[in-house]
Design a protein around this motif. Structure first.
Motif, PDB file in Angstrom:
ATOM      1  N   THR A   1      -6.755  26.377 -21.349  1.00  0.00           N
ATOM      2  CA  THR A   1      -8.208  26.576 -21.368  1.00  0.00           C
ATOM      3  C   THR A   1      -8.933  25.242 -21.284  1.00  0.00           C
ATOM      4  N   ARG A   2      -8.454  24.251 -22.112  1.00  0.00           N
ATOM      5  CA  ARG A   2      -9.096  22.930 -22.062  1.00  0.00           C
ATOM      6  C   ARG A   2      -8.878  22.278 -20.704  1.00  0.00           C
ATOM      7  N   ARG A   3      -7.691  22.512 -20.148  1.00  0.00           N
ATOM      8  CA  ARG A   3      -7.425  21.948 -18.829  1.00  0.00           C
ATOM      9  C   ARG A   3      -8.336  22.559 -17.774  1.00  0.00           C
ATOM     10  N   LYS A   4      -8.579  23.877 -17.883  1.00  0.00           N
ATOM     11  CA  LYS A   4      -9.463  24.535 -16.918  1.00  0.00           C
ATOM     12  C   LYS A   4     -10.866  23.968 -17.008  1.00  0.00           C
ATOM     13  N   GLU A   5     -11.349  23.780 -18.231  1.00  0.00           N
ATOM     14  CA  GLU A   5     -12.697  23.233 -18.395  1.00  0.00           C
ATOM     15  C   GLU A   5     -12.785  21.815 -17.838  1.00  0.00           C
ATOM     16  N   ALA A   6     -11.746  21.004 -18.142  1.00  0.00           N
ATOM     17  CA  ALA A   6     -11.766  19.633 -17.643  1.00  0.00           C
ATOM     18  C   ALA A   6     -11.672  19.603 -16.124  1.00  0.00           C
ATOM     19  N   ASP A   7     -10.822  20.472 -15.528  1.00  0.00           N
ATOM     20  CA  ASP A   7     -10.684  20.501 -14.069  1.00  0.00           C
ATOM     21  C   ASP A   7     -11.971  20.967 -13.410  1.00  0.00           C
ATOM     22  N   ALA A   8     -12.637  21.948 -14.012  1.00  0.00           N
ATOM     23  CA  ALA A   8     -13.895  22.430 -13.429  1.00  0.00           C
ATOM     24  C   ALA A   8     -14.943  21.316 -13.433  1.00  0.00           C
ATOM     25  N   LEU A   9     -15.009  20.576 -14.555  1.00  0.00           N
ATOM     26  CA  LEU A   9     -15.966  19.468 -14.624  1.00  0.00           C
ATOM     27  C   LEU A   9     -15.602  18.390 -13.614  1.00  0.00           C
ATOM     28  N   ALA A  10     -14.303  18.105 -13.461  1.00  0.00           N
ATOM     29  CA  ALA A  10     -13.875  17.085 -12.501  1.00  0.00           C
ATOM     30  C   ALA A  10     -14.192  17.507 -11.070  1.00  0.00           C
TER      31      ALA A  10
END
Length: 733
Positions: free
Chosen positions: A354-363
């Motif tokens: 979940t944290r990875r998804k949020e970080a990837d979306a922001l990136a």
């Protein structure tokens, strides 16, 4: 004689020295013309060399002027095809300034294009980088979509894991009951096995009891038979001691005409007594056998009650079933723990995704914005480069043309300056050469060159002049020596001096021979005196050493006598014995502190001063009995007194060892027997002191059969012999 010889030697040496100096003066006079010619040549050489050097520099400057003119012409011819206007500036009177201005103008133009050229060069790489970033953005967007789809399926997977974990927990909940059932099955299985073995023991005990009963009955019958026979022959025993005049103990008569005689099977009192003991022994054995039979029967009843109605086969079946149930519950418990850990790891992985998804979306969002900005900047730079390029192929080519013009202008300017500078320098050197010739006295340049000497010739003439100066100095110094100037250097004067020297030498040799003989005699007498003085000094030193050794040896002998006990004063005790006596005093002092508690201050240990025994070691013990104020030897102590005196000594020795052993601890003490000789009050005192030692951290082990000890010591280890010749151990606390 020595003085006369020295004076004669000096006179002859002065004559030889004067003759040598006269020969040197004659040679110098002969070489004077040649020396004057050499000095004149050296002076002309010294004057001509600076002028010749100026002439050389003038000629070299003329050569450099010609080379500079030729170099400028060659550079102009090679530069004219590309930069005709620059070559045309050479004809101008202000050619140097105009060439400098042209070079500065071209350099400025090239410098203004430097950043644009770099920008133009970087455009293709920037375009490739932008295209690659767009591809990476597309891939990151696809990966983000796949990650979102993966997260959508995880709740269903988690629900499946939770269901499996709960099922395993339910199966593992019966583990405690299964373990209890297993322990019960194990106890029953052991009881059934032991009951079978106990049945054999009961049968054996029954057989032993029956055999003991038969033996006891036989011994009773034997005793009864012997007593019957004993009673039958009692008259004969009474008649043995009767004599005429003695009253019969049966009838009272004083006459005994026919006393009874002993029968062949008469029984003595000793035989009856032995039979009685055998009967009692047999009865005791029968009682023990009956007791053993009863005990084994009781144990068999207890084992049967523990086994219930199970047989060994059914007990083993129940044990196997219980074991399988425990293993099943344990497996379920282990699986539940594994599933719980897997569920925790699954939740952690979900949180991480979940944290990875949020970080990837922001990136992805940030990268999309950055790519848009980079594309806009690239378009603006393309417009700027196109405007600056103009009609040229590229900004780099345009900048290279400006740089080439600047280099050409600079090269022409430097060649022009070099030619002008060489022409000015050539004029100056020509004027300097003309002035030098006019003041030098030489008629022409060729005359000046002819006056210059070759290097070898100049060196030879300089050496000749230097040698002349050295010889003149030697001549002046020699004539200034003491007595040289006044000395006549004729042959007659030398012959006279030689004769005088020979006579003086002969007298000196005779005097030296006499002096050597006198010196030898004096040396002999001096050696005898020195040896006598040395012998006297050695004698005095040896005497002093003897006195010192005697004094030191007296101290050493005194110390040795004291150490070995051979001294004439004192108690004449060896040093090793004295040390042991001192250590024994320390042990006795520590032991008396314990003994005062054990004996109620009635007894006190003393060290025997050595009155007992032939060796008088002083290492024996005495006991002061304060109840009688008498000193007793240890052999007179009772058993109880001997025990607690020994215990006090052991504890005192342990205290001394621990106090002086550098950290070594004696943490364990074993006391084997000896308590049975103590009265109850003393036993209580000893046990109380042992308890105090245990409270201080020591482990005290007591081996005893005294019953009163059991009531006073809580922690006990009981060792009992079993019926099968084995020992059983039990611990109570």
């Amino acid at each position: 004689a020595r003085t006369a010889a020295e004076n004669a030697t000096t006179a002859r040496r002065r004559i030889d020295r004067r003759r040598e100096l006269d020969a040197l003066a004659e040679r110098l006079k002969k070489d004077a013309p040649a020396l004057e010619t050499a000095r004149t040549s050296l002076q002309h050489d010294e004057s001509a060399r600076p002028i010749v050097e100026v002439l050389r520099r003038r000629d070299a400057a003329s050569t450099r002027v010609a080379a500079a003119v030729e170099a400028l012409a060659h550079l102009a011819s090679t530069t004219r095809p590309q930069h005709r206007a620059l070559v045309g500036l050479l004809e101008s009177e202000r050619a140097d300034e105009e060439l400098v201005a042209a070079a500065d103008e071209a350099t400025s133009a090239a410098g203004s294009l430097k950043d644009l050229a770099a920008l133009e060069t970087a455009l293709p790489a920037r375009e490739q980088k932008l295209a690659k970033r767009r591809e990476q953005l597309t891939a990151a967007t696809a990966a983000l979509s796949a990650l979102a789809e993966q997260l959508e399926t995880r709740p269903a997977h988690r629900a499946e894991q939770v269901t499996a974990r709960d099922t395993a927990r339910k199966d593992a909940a019966s583990l405690a009951d299964a373990r209890l059932a297993l322990r019960t099955a194990e106890e029953r299985q052991r009881a059934t096995t032991a009951a079978i073995a106990q049945e054999k023991k009961v049968a054996t005990a029954h057989d032993r009891a029956a055999a003991a009963l038969r033996t006891a009955r036989k011994r009773a019958e034997d005793e009864a038979e012997l007593r019957r026979r004993r009673f039958a022959g009692i008259a004969a025993e009474l008649a043995v001691d009767l004599s005429d005049g003695d009253a019969c103990p049966v009838c009272g008569a004083v006459e005994h005409p026919q006393p009874a005689g002993a029968a062949e099977d008469a029984v003595s009192p000793a035989q009856v007594e032995a039979a009685e003991k055998e009967r009692q022994t047999a009865e005791a054995a029968h009682a023990r056998a009956e007791q053993e039979h009863a005990l084994t029967g009781q144990e068999l009843t207890r084992l049967r009650e523990a086994a219930g109605d199970l047989t060994p086969e059914t007990a083993q079946t129940a044990l196997d079933t219980a074991t399988a149930q425990v293993e099943t519950a344990r497996s379920a418990e282990k699986r539940a723990a594994e599933l719980e850990r897997a569920l925790t790891a699954f939740d952690e992985e979900t949180e991480k995704l979940t944290r990875r998804k949020e970080a990837d979306a922001l990136a992805v969002e940030r990268e999309s914005t950055a790519i848009t900005a980079a594309a806009e900047a690239l378009d603006a730079d393309r417009v700027k480069v196109s405007a600056a390029r103009g009609e040229d192929d590229s900004i780099a080519a345009k900048r290279h043309a400006h740089s080439a013009r600047a280099r050409a202008a600079t090269a022409l300017r430097e060649a022009l300056r070099t030619r002008t500078e060489e022409e000015r320098r050539a004029v100056e050197l020509a004027q300097e050469a003309e002035a030098s010739l006019s003041t030098s006295g030489f008629a022409s340049a060729d005359a000046a060159r002819a006056a210059v000497l070759a290097a070898e010739e100049r060196t030879r003439l300089q050496k000749l002049v230097q040698t002349r100066a050295v010889d003149e100095s030697r001549l002046a110094d020699g004539m200034a020596e003491d007595g040289i100037a006044e000395t006549a250097a004729t042959d007659e004067a030398r012959e006279q001096a030689q004769a005088v020297l020979a006579a003086a030498t002969e007298k000196l040799a005779a005097a030296q021979t006499a002096a050597r003989d006198a010196a030898g005699n004096a040396a002999q007498h001096r050696a005898v005196a020195e040896r006598s003085t040395a012998a006297l000094t050695a004698l005095e030193t040896a005497s002093a050493q003897v006195r010192s050794v005697s004094e030191d040896a007296g101290v050493v002998v005194r110390v040795a006598d004291l150490a070995t006990g051979r001294s004439s004063d004192g108690e004449r005790v060896q040093l090793s014995t004295y040390v042991l006596m001192w250590r024994l005093d320390a042990v006795i002092e520590a032991a008396n502190a314990r003994l005062a508690l054990f004996s109620g201050s009635d007894l006190e240990l003393l060290r025997d001063t050595g009155a007992r025994g032939a060796k008088r070691t002083g290492l024996d013990l005495l006991v002061l009995d304060r109840r009688t104020d008498q000193v007793r030897v240890p052999e007179t102590l009772s058993g109880g007194e001997t025990f607690f005196v020994s215990l006090a000594l052991a504890l005192g020795l342990a205290d001394i060892v621990m106090g002086e052993a550098g950290g070594v601890q004696m943490e364990t003490l074993f006391i084997d027997e000896g308590f049975g000789s103590l009265d109850p009050e003393t036993l209580e005192t000893v046990v109380r002191e042992i308890g105090r030692l245990a409270e201080s951290g020591r482990v005290i082990g007591i081996v005893s059969h005294v019953g009163d000890m059991k009531a006073q010591i809580a922690e006990q280890i009981h060792v009992r012999r079993g019926a099968d010749s084995r020992s059983s151990l039990s611990v109570t606390a």
